[in-house]
Design an enzyme around this catalytic site. Structure first.
Site, PDB file in Angstrom:
ATOM      1  CE  LYS A 323      -3.856  -1.909   2.744  1.00  0.00           C
ATOM      2  NZ  LYS A 323      -4.945  -1.722   1.765  1.00  0.00           N
ATOM      3  CG  ASP A 334      -7.225  -5.068   7.481  1.00  0.00           C
ATOM      4  OD1 ASP A 334      -8.425  -4.789   7.306  1.00  0.00           O
ATOM      5  OD2 ASP A 334      -6.525  -5.640   6.625  1.00  0.00           O
ATOM      6  CG  ASP A 393      -3.859  -4.226  -0.243  1.00  0.00           C
ATOM      7  OD1 ASP A 393      -3.937  -4.626   0.941  1.00  0.00           O
ATOM      8  OD2 ASP A 393      -4.023  -3.036  -0.573  1.00  0.00           O
ATOM      9  CD  GLU A 395      -5.458  -8.203   3.580  1.00  0.00           C
ATOM     10  OE1 GLU A 395      -5.224  -7.678   2.478  1.00  0.00           O
ATOM     11  OE2 GLU A 395      -6.171  -7.671   4.453  1.00  0.00           O
ATOM     12  NE  ARG A 397     -11.048  -9.849  -1.762  1.00  0.00           N
ATOM     13  CZ  ARG A 397     -11.449  -8.965  -2.668  1.00  0.00           C
ATOM     14  NH1 ARG A 397     -11.889  -9.381  -3.834  1.00  0.00           N
ATOM     15  NH2 ARG A 397     -11.443  -7.673  -2.406  1.00  0.00           N
TER      16      ARG A 397
HETATM   17  N1  BES Z   1      -8.025  -3.915   4.641  1.00  0.00           N
HETATM   18  C1  BES Z   1      -8.226  -3.482   3.308  1.00  0.00           C
HETATM   19  C2  BES Z   1      -9.540  -2.734   3.132  1.00  0.00           C
HETATM   20  C3  BES Z   1      -9.625  -1.390   3.802  1.00  0.00           C
HETATM   21  C4  BES Z   1      -9.233  -0.262   3.139  1.00  0.00           C
HETATM   22  C5  BES Z   1     -10.148  -1.269   5.071  1.00  0.00           C
HETATM   23  C6  BES Z   1      -9.315   0.986   3.738  1.00  0.00           C
HETATM   24  C7  BES Z   1     -10.236  -0.048   5.678  1.00  0.00           C
HETATM   25  C8  BES Z   1      -9.831   1.095   5.022  1.00  0.00           C
HETATM   26  C9  BES Z   1      -8.245  -4.691   2.367  1.00  0.00           C
HETATM   27  O1  BES Z   1      -7.433  -5.742   2.728  1.00  0.00           O
HETATM   28  C10 BES Z   1      -7.788  -4.215   1.033  1.00  0.00           C
HETATM   29  O2  BES Z   1      -6.654  -3.838   0.933  1.00  0.00           O
HETATM   30  N2  BES Z   1      -8.684  -4.243   0.051  1.00  0.00           N
HETATM   31  C11 BES Z   1      -8.386  -3.814  -1.244  1.00  0.00           C
HETATM   32  C12 BES Z   1      -8.880  -4.873  -2.211  1.00  0.00           C
HETATM   33  C13 BES Z   1      -8.390  -4.719  -3.614  1.00  0.00           C
HETATM   34  C14 BES Z   1      -6.903  -4.979  -3.663  1.00  0.00           C
HETATM   35  C15 BES Z   1      -9.129  -5.672  -4.508  1.00  0.00           C
HETATM   36  C16 BES Z   1      -9.096  -2.497  -1.494  1.00  0.00           C
HETATM   37  O3  BES Z   1     -10.214  -2.305  -0.987  1.00  0.00           O
HETATM   38  O4  BES Z   1      -8.503  -1.640  -2.148  1.00  0.00           O
HETATM   39 ZN    ZN Z   2      -7.007  -5.923   4.723  1.00  0.00          ZN
HETATM   40 MN    MN Z   3      -5.435  -5.515   2.036  1.00  0.00          MN
END
Ligand code: BES
Ligand code: ZN
Ligand code: MN
Length: 546
Positions: A323, A334, A393, A395, A397
């Site tokens: 990220k 998270d 990222d 992860e 799911r």
């Molecule tokens: N933990 C994040 C989702 C998240 C983002 C929670 C911001 C709280 C605030 C999750 O693991 C993630 O990174 N999701 C990605 C998925 C994508 C790579 C398909 C996302 O939402 O960008």
């Molecule tokens: Zn996450």
């Molecule tokens: Mn993630």
């Protein structure tokens, strides 16, 4: 051996309200030093009760010696409140005059703060409006009391008394509101940053005369429920060098000890041996090894079986698909889904409904490393499906897929998961409302009812089948991400592949688990969302006919 700090970890014990912090430090030879300091975080749900007594107090509140006296009043009944009458008399009529001059009408959440300048036994007097009696429901009462206790006691008060209005109020709700408002996370402050005073006593005066044993019990249950919410808040507020996957397991063990629940914890080897390869893959890039946690509450009489599953990513760096730096620190939260299911089962064990409840946590840290999993890897899930990794990222799911497949083996009436799953849920609904998905309209309605009673915001989203087509992989059964559009929906569709025929609710809680500012029952920082909704859901399921 000389101790040097590991990365950003604090390499000294912190004096805290709950005792010294467990600090992970690294020896000069690189090995991790784990057990040097005792665990600090509230592992047993005692975080509030150890420091604070919240009790029913006898008699009228007007003459009590305290730092803060909160008199809660209903709109249209200010001058009828016996405590207001007594205080006004003690002040020679100045109180009601002041109320009038400042146009205090006792609208919901309206407050009037007065220093008493030695003219009353209380150092500060706060009138809190509860609005019109007909509009006052449990959610409003809880939020209003919490907000008022938080803002009127902050860092300076030791003794607070609260006078209730002459109305049929739910004492459990009062206990929840007061105790939720008292919550603070101050353990890492030292010196001047430490609060000047901490609340040690709260006395609650009912305007309905002497409170009975039943009322006292309700108040105690309310305080205990708030303590369970505090378990979730503490776990999320803890920094990720402390709240590791093993840290989450310690929280779970503390809950199991306190409430005599059955617990199973699998370490990295155990996760692999059990066949949870997706969970294992996410955790393989971190020195803080993954944990799989399963807590069970099994009452003698049980009408239904509900299995909660929580995403427990103790830090989400994104892995190799790292990220951006800006905002990455928020990814300590998270594991908020995991914290919520742990808090929920602690609350359930306090309230003891006739429903069998399980809490399953898939805990791991998502890090980039030579051993980290990578895009294009293929792994076989617990239920035998092969999954092609697209973006490391995504992860959450993956760990949930194995945990959901595990949950189906318990043959539940319902599976409910909570996960900070997608940024897309935040984009869709903002920071104060969770997205949820359900395979069944009846359970969806039940969740909406529970959320309303609990005072938490949930909005149902559709499981749009057409988005599912994107989850087909060219070389495996599934790929685990789709394109950007509808990202929260495609994540839910991926999870659905692992719940079999069992009714299921998925809660994408990415927004409301952290608050930018304090409001109502939520403090700034970790909110404890959606512990109260889950507890209420279970209680309502226990009452509903099968
Ligand atoms: N933990 C994040 C989702 C998240 C983002 C929670 C911001 C709280 C605030 C999750 O693991 C993630 O990174 N999701 C990605 C998925 C994508 C790579 C398909 C996302 O939402 O960008
Ligand atoms: Zn996450
Ligand atoms: Mn993630």
């Amino acid at each position: 051996m000389r101790l040097i700090p590991a990365g950003s970890s604090v390499a000294r014990p912190c004096k805290t309200r709950y005792g010294p912090a467990r600090v992970q430090a690294r020896f000069a030879d690189g090995s991790l030093e784990r057990a040097r300091f005792p665990l600090s975080f509230a592992t047993n749900g005692d975080s509030l009760s150890m420091a604070l007594q919240i009790q029913l107090a006898p008699g009228d509140a007007s003459g009590v010696v305290c730092d803060v006296l909160v008199v809660s009043v209903l709109q249209g009944a200010i001058a009828a409140h016996p405590t207001v009458v007594a205080l006004d008399k003690a002040l020679g009529g100045a109180l009601l005059e002041h109320v009038k001059a400042l146009e205090f009408e006792a609208k919901l959440d309206q407050t009037l703060e007065l220093p008493t300048l030695g003219r009353l036994k209380a150092k500060k007097l706060v009138l809190l409006g509860l609005g019109k009696p007909g509009d006052l429901d449990s959610a409003r009462l809880r939020a209003s009391l919490a907000g008022c206790v938080r803002s009127s006691s902050g860092g300076t008060a030791r003794i607070l008394h609260l006078a209730l209005p002459d109305a049929d109020l739910d004492l459990r709700c009062v206990g929840e509101g007061v105790a939720l408002g008292v919550y603070r996370f101050t353990k890492y402050f030292t010196g001047d940053r430490r609060p000047k005073a901490e609340l040690a006593k709260v006395g609650i005066h009912s305007a309905r005369g002497v409170a009975g044993a039943a009322q006292k019990k309700q108040l105690d249950i309310g305080v205990a429920v708030a303590e369970a919410v505090a378990i979730a808040r503490d776990a999320v507020n803890e920094p990720p060098n402390v709240m590791t996957p093993e840290g989450l397991a310690e929280v779970a063990r503390g809950i199991a000890r306190k409430h005599k629940l059955k617990i199973k914890v699998l370490d990295k080897k155990g996760i692999l041996a059990a066949g949870m390869n997706l969970h294992y893959a996410v955790g393989q890039g971190s020195e803080n090894e993954p944990r799989f946690i399963h807590l069970s509450y099994v009452p003698k009489k049980k009408s239904k079986k509900i299995v909660f599953v929580g995403k427990g990513i103790t830090f989400d760096s994104g892995g190799l698909c790292i990220k951006p730096a800006a905002g990455m620190q928020e990814m300590k939260s998270d594991m908020a889904g995991a914290a919520a299911v742990l808090g929920a089962i602690a609350a359930v064990a306090t309230v003891k409904p006739d429903v069998e409840v399980h809490a399953i946590v898939a805990a791991a840290e998502n890090m980039p490393d030579a051993a980290a999993y990578r895009p294009a890897d293929v792994f076989t899930s617990l239920d035998g499906k092969t999954v092609e990794i697209i973006n490391t990222d995504a992860e959450g799911r993956l760990v949930l897929a194995d945990a959901l497949a595990y949950a189906t083996r318990l043959k539940p009436d319902l599976i409910i998961d909570a996960a900070t799953l997608t940024g897309a849920a935040l984009v869709a609904l903002g920071k104060t409302c969770s997205a949820f998905y359900a395979t069944d309209d009846d359970v969806a309605r039940a969740l909406e009812t529970a959320a309303r009673t609990a005072g938490e915001q949930f909005w149902r989203m559709p499981l749009l089948e057409e988005l599912g087509e994107q989850l087909k992989s060219d070389i495996a059964d599934l790929k685990h991400t789709a394109d950007r559009w509808g990202g929260s929906i495609s994540a839910a569709l991926f999870l659905r592949e692992f719940v079999g025929k069992f009714p299921w609710i998925h809660c994408d809680v990415a927004g409301p688990v952290l608050a930018d500012r304090a409001k109502g029952m939520y403090p700034k920082g970790a909110t404890g969302h959606p512990v109260l909704t889950f507890l209420t859901f279970v209680e309502q399921a226990g009452r509903a006919p099968r």
